[in-house]
Design a protein around this motif. Structure first.
Motif, PDB file in Angstrom:
ATOM      1  N   LEU B 168       0.720  -1.237   0.007  1.00 39.49           N
ATOM      2  CA  LEU B 168      -0.043   0.071  -0.012  1.00 39.49           C
ATOM      3  C   LEU B 168       0.800   1.393   0.038  1.00 39.49           C
ATOM      4  CD1 LEU B 168      -2.831  -1.273   2.393  1.00 39.49           C
ATOM      5  CD2 LEU B 168      -3.149  -0.635  -0.111  1.00 39.49           C
ATOM      6  N   ALA B 169       2.052   1.127   0.580  1.00 40.02           N
ATOM      7  CA  ALA B 169       2.947   2.252   0.393  1.00 40.02           C
ATOM      8  C   ALA B 169       3.316   2.839  -0.918  1.00 40.02           C
ATOM      9  CB  ALA B 169       4.136   2.154   1.345  1.00 40.02           C
ATOM     10  N   GLN B 170       3.250   1.588  -1.910  1.00 38.69           N
ATOM     11  CA  GLN B 170       3.805   1.926  -3.342  1.00 38.69           C
ATOM     12  C   GLN B 170       2.448   2.280  -4.173  1.00 38.69           C
ATOM     13  OE1 GLN B 170       7.295  -0.941  -4.255  1.00 38.69           O
ATOM     14  NE2 GLN B 170       6.201  -2.075  -2.243  1.00 38.69           N
ATOM     15  N   HIS B 171       1.405   2.005  -3.524  1.00 43.22           N
ATOM     16  CA  HIS B 171       0.280   2.191  -4.614  1.00 43.22           C
ATOM     17  C   HIS B 171      -0.788   3.133  -4.019  1.00 43.22           C
ATOM     18  CE1 HIS B 171       1.287  -1.333  -7.241  1.00 43.22           C
ATOM     19  NE2 HIS B 171       2.077  -1.659  -6.243  1.00 43.22           N
ATOM     20  N   PRO B 172      -0.653   4.345  -4.104  1.00 35.14           N
ATOM     21  CA  PRO B 172      -1.675   5.217  -3.874  1.00 35.14           C
ATOM     22  C   PRO B 172      -3.042   5.053  -4.320  1.00 35.14           C
ATOM     23  CG  PRO B 172       0.189   6.492  -5.270  1.00 35.14           C
ATOM     24  CD  PRO B 172       0.490   4.917  -4.900  1.00 35.14           C
ATOM     25  N   GLU B 173      -3.123   4.530  -5.581  1.00 40.27           N
ATOM     26  CA  GLU B 173      -4.472   4.393  -6.196  1.00 40.27           C
ATOM     27  C   GLU B 173      -5.033   3.225  -5.290  1.00 40.27           C
ATOM     28  OE1 GLU B 173      -1.413   3.086  -7.348  1.00 40.27           O
ATOM     29  OE2 GLU B 173      -1.664   1.158  -8.022  1.00 40.27           O
ATOM     30  N   THR B 286       4.643   6.476   2.243  1.00 36.18           N
ATOM     31  CA  THR B 286       5.648   6.135   1.207  1.00 36.18           C
ATOM     32  C   THR B 286       6.836   5.201   1.581  1.00 36.18           C
ATOM     33  OG1 THR B 286       6.643   8.050   0.862  1.00 36.18           O
ATOM     34  CG2 THR B 286       4.892   7.675  -0.778  1.00 36.18           C
ATOM     35  N   LEU B 287       7.369   4.445   0.693  1.00 40.11           N
ATOM     36  CA  LEU B 287       8.381   3.943   1.274  1.00 40.11           C
ATOM     37  C   LEU B 287       9.712   4.749   1.222  1.00 40.11           C
ATOM     38  CD1 LEU B 287       8.673   0.429  -0.633  1.00 40.11           C
ATOM     39  CD2 LEU B 287       8.235   0.811   1.884  1.00 40.11           C
ATOM     40  N   VAL B 288      10.481   4.792   2.206  1.00 37.43           N
ATOM     41  CA  VAL B 288      11.631   5.765   2.031  1.00 37.43           C
ATOM     42  C   VAL B 288      12.656   5.164   1.165  1.00 37.43           C
ATOM     43  CG1 VAL B 288      13.447   6.293   3.768  1.00 37.43           C
ATOM     44  CG2 VAL B 288      11.527   6.127   4.896  1.00 37.43           C
ATOM     45  N   ASP B 291      14.955  -0.159  -1.766  1.00 36.87           N
ATOM     46  CA  ASP B 291      16.080  -1.072  -1.938  1.00 36.87           C
ATOM     47  C   ASP B 291      16.488  -1.376  -0.607  1.00 36.87           C
ATOM     48  OD1 ASP B 291      17.275   0.559  -4.846  1.00 36.87           O
ATOM     49  OD2 ASP B 291      16.121  -1.235  -4.746  1.00 36.87           O
ATOM     50  N   ALA B 292      15.935  -0.682   0.425  1.00 40.22           N
ATOM     51  CA  ALA B 292      16.534  -0.817   1.880  1.00 40.22           C
ATOM     52  C   ALA B 292      15.823  -2.066   2.498  1.00 40.22           C
ATOM     53  CB  ALA B 292      16.771   0.423   2.574  1.00 40.22           C
ATOM     54  N   VAL B 293      14.579  -2.083   1.959  1.00 39.01           N
ATOM     55  CA  VAL B 293      13.767  -3.218   2.368  1.00 39.01           C
ATOM     56  C   VAL B 293      14.409  -4.692   2.580  1.00 39.01           C
ATOM     57  CG1 VAL B 293      11.412  -4.395   2.607  1.00 39.01           C
ATOM     58  CG2 VAL B 293      11.655  -1.939   1.701  1.00 39.01           C
ATOM     59  N   THR B 294      14.434  -5.208   3.918  1.00 39.02           N
ATOM     60  CA  THR B 294      14.924  -6.416   4.096  1.00 39.02           C
ATOM     61  C   THR B 294      13.458  -7.468   4.257  1.00 39.02           C
ATOM     62  OG1 THR B 294      14.985  -6.585   6.380  1.00 39.02           O
ATOM     63  CG2 THR B 294      17.065  -5.656   5.040  1.00 39.02           C
ATOM     64  N   TRP B 295      13.669  -8.614   3.842  1.00 42.43           N
ATOM     65  CA  TRP B 295      12.595  -9.897   3.940  1.00 42.43           C
ATOM     66  C   TRP B 295      13.114 -11.043   4.942  1.00 42.43           C
ATOM     67  CZ3 TRP B 295       8.098  -8.691   1.814  1.00 42.43           C
ATOM     68  CH2 TRP B 295       7.935  -7.584   1.135  1.00 42.43           C
ATOM     69  N   ALA B 296      12.108 -11.537   5.412  1.00 39.71           N
ATOM     70  CA  ALA B 296      12.481 -12.816   6.196  1.00 39.71           C
ATOM     71  C   ALA B 296      12.568 -13.834   4.964  1.00 39.71           C
ATOM     72  CB  ALA B 296      11.325 -13.136   6.985  1.00 39.71           C
ATOM     73  N   GLU B 307      11.050   0.973   6.187  1.00 37.81           N
ATOM     74  CA  GLU B 307      10.667   2.200   6.583  1.00 37.81           C
ATOM     75  C   GLU B 307       9.708   2.951   5.687  1.00 37.81           C
ATOM     76  OE1 GLU B 307      15.119   2.644   8.701  1.00 37.81           O
ATOM     77  OE2 GLU B 307      13.951   4.745   7.608  1.00 37.81           O
ATOM     78  N   VAL B 308       8.670   3.310   6.252  1.00 39.28           N
ATOM     79  CA  VAL B 308       7.782   4.354   5.478  1.00 39.28           C
ATOM     80  C   VAL B 308       7.823   5.649   5.844  1.00 39.28           C
ATOM     81  CG1 VAL B 308       6.271   2.437   4.917  1.00 39.28           C
ATOM     82  CG2 VAL B 308       5.859   3.970   6.998  1.00 39.28           C
ATOM     83  N   SER B 309       7.241   6.564   5.374  1.00 39.17           N
ATOM     84  CA  SER B 309       7.362   8.165   5.653  1.00 39.17           C
ATOM     85  C   SER B 309       5.848   8.744   5.467  1.00 39.17           C
ATOM     86  CB  SER B 309       8.536   8.826   5.166  1.00 39.17           C
ATOM     87  OG  SER B 309       8.154   8.960   3.829  1.00 39.17           O
ATOM     88  N   PHE B 310       5.670   9.493   6.359  1.00 42.47           N
ATOM     89  CA  PHE B 310       4.352  10.249   6.160  1.00 42.47           C
ATOM     90  C   PHE B 310       4.313  11.634   6.755  1.00 42.47           C
ATOM     91  CE2 PHE B 310       2.462  10.090  10.597  1.00 42.47           C
ATOM     92  CZ  PHE B 310       3.363   9.110  11.088  1.00 42.47           C
ATOM     93  N   ASP B 311       3.683  12.526   6.216  1.00 40.12           N
ATOM     94  CA  ASP B 311       3.513  13.748   6.650  1.00 40.12           C
ATOM     95  C   ASP B 311       2.733  13.838   7.972  1.00 40.12           C
ATOM     96  OD1 ASP B 311       2.302  17.040   5.323  1.00 40.12           O
ATOM     97  OD2 ASP B 311       3.252  16.526   7.321  1.00 40.12           O
ATOM     98  N   PRO B 312       3.381  13.975   9.224  1.00 42.32           N
ATOM     99  CA  PRO B 312       2.567  14.167  10.675  1.00 42.32           C
ATOM    100  C   PRO B 312       1.487  15.074  10.478  1.00 42.32           C
ATOM    101  CG  PRO B 312       4.823  14.434  10.880  1.00 42.32           C
ATOM    102  CD  PRO B 312       4.743  14.351   9.395  1.00 42.32           C
TER     103      PRO B 312
END
Lengths: 64, 319
Positions: B168-173, B286-288, B291-296, B307-312
């Motif tokens: 969802l962080a990558q798909h605003p639609e 959004t994703l910060v 490429d920095a996302v790690t997976w199990a 890491e995601v970022s958003f406007d407080p």
């Protein structure tokens, strides 16, 4: 159109109840039950087909 | 995995696989329904929906309770632990023996306590009072059930929630679609479960068998990558696409047959509540750094660092 659930196959995934809540519910152990006495009104025929297509066990039977 | 043939050489723990298991499944599926590897003690990897479905329904040929939670030579004082079994999962003994030595006696204490003081609406009490075909449930089975309850719902749901938020962080639609069509939530949850199924279960082959052309031997391990089944183009139209209104979604995120996930409806609820509330409070994020996302790795798929970022200023206060 009529719907039924093959209880030998039903494993309680709940997909039928999720997709067509007017046609399907669940019993106390989570297995599917058919509401409306199995008779599908014309406006729900689409939902019945979708429910059958959504069951991982192919347990929902639709008779047109 | 370099230039080796993935159908005869795969590794579910290496970074390339962990970051993109789907690519491996697609590559195998294009060539054959079942891959094999000698790595990590050897295993088979079926990748078609039909293969997984058949496997899941052959409980005699493919055993799910063959691993002793305590191996014979390491049984602590209580005999009740001797027969506790589990399906084959990553880090079976000896890796997790130390944890099981802590947890299993705890469960045994709960059983003793409920025998002395039965409780209403209590799983352990119900198991003590239940019978299977007239016989009481053995303590080893009750302990095994407690162990399964513990293991089954921790990194599974967190992985599923994590993958969904990563998506969802990558798909605003899709965020907008859910906001504008809240009736879509049940179908959306199923689609997210299909696309990002967190669990790869496994089985032990009971006796030599030729399965879809593969010569499997008794004792062989077979991975059940439900992720792969859920992306099979033979069953799912445009399987790579996440369509929150997808119909006919008979995914196998929770398995199939008598061993389908016993808890499945709880994670459905957890996933819906977690995502709904997150989106209510933080509608845009959004994703910060993708490429920095790690997976199990291994038998669980889900983000571990994301890491995601958003406007407080745009976040919605609670209440």
């Amino acid at each position: 159109m009529r719907v039924s659930i093959d209880q030998e196959l039903c494993q309680g995934h709940q997909m039928c109840a999720i997709v067509a809540p007017e046609l399907f519910g669940s019993d106390e152990v989570g297995n599917g039950v058919v509401l409306v006495d199995g008779v599908v009104s014309e406006d729900l025929e689409d939902d019945a087909e979708k429910a059958a297509a959504s069951c991982p066990e192919h347990a929902v039977i639709v008779e047109a | 995995m370099g230039s080796s043939d993935v159908t005869t050489d795969y590794d579910i723990f290496v970074p390339a696989f962990v970051a993109d298991p789907y690519g491996v499944y697609d590559e195998v599926r294009a060539q054959c329904p079942v891959a094999h590897t000698d790595r990590n003690g050897g295993s088979w990897l079926p990748v078609t929906y039909d293969a997984l479905h058949e496997l899941a329904h052959d409980v005699e040929g493919f055993n799910s309770s063959d691993i002793l939670v305590f191996p014979r030579n390491a049984i602590p004082a209580s005999e009740a632990y001797a027969d506790v079994t589990a399906p084959p999962i990553t880090s079976d003994p000896p890796e997790h023996q130390w944890a099981r030595r802590l947890i299993l006696p705890f469960f045994a204490e709960q059983i003793a306590d409920r025998r002395a003081n039965p409780r209403d609406d209590d799983l352990v009490t119900q198991l003590i009072q239940a019978d299977v075909e007239g016989e009481p449930v053995p303590d080893s089975h009750i302990i095994g059930t407690c162990n399964l309850m513990l293991v089954a719902g921790i990194d599974t749901t967190s992985s599923s929630i994590g993958s969904s938020l990563w998506h969802l962080a990558q798909h605003p639609e899709h965020r907008r679609q859910l906001r504008e069509q809240p009736d879509l939530w049940p179908t959306a949850v199923e689609e997210l479960l299909r696309a990002y199924a967190p669990v790869t279960m496994a089985r032990i082959v009971t006796e030599d068998v030729e399965f879809m052309g593969c010569p499997m031997k008794a004792g062989d391990r077979v991975l059940m990558a439900f992720l792969a089944a859920n992306r099979d183009p033979a069953v799912f139209d445009d399987p790579e696409a996440v369509r929150l209104d997808r119909e006919g979604n008979r995914h196998m995120a929770f398995g199939s047959g008598i061993h389908r996930c016993a808890g499945s409806n709880l994670p459905r609820l957890e996933l819906r509540v977690a995502l709904q509330v997150f989106l209510e409070r933080i509608p845009e994020f959004t994703l910060v750094d993708a490429d920095a996302v790690t997976w199990a790795g291994g038998q669980i798929h889900g983000p571990r660092v994301c890491e995601v970022s958003f406007d407080p200023a745009a976040a919605v206060p609670a209440g």
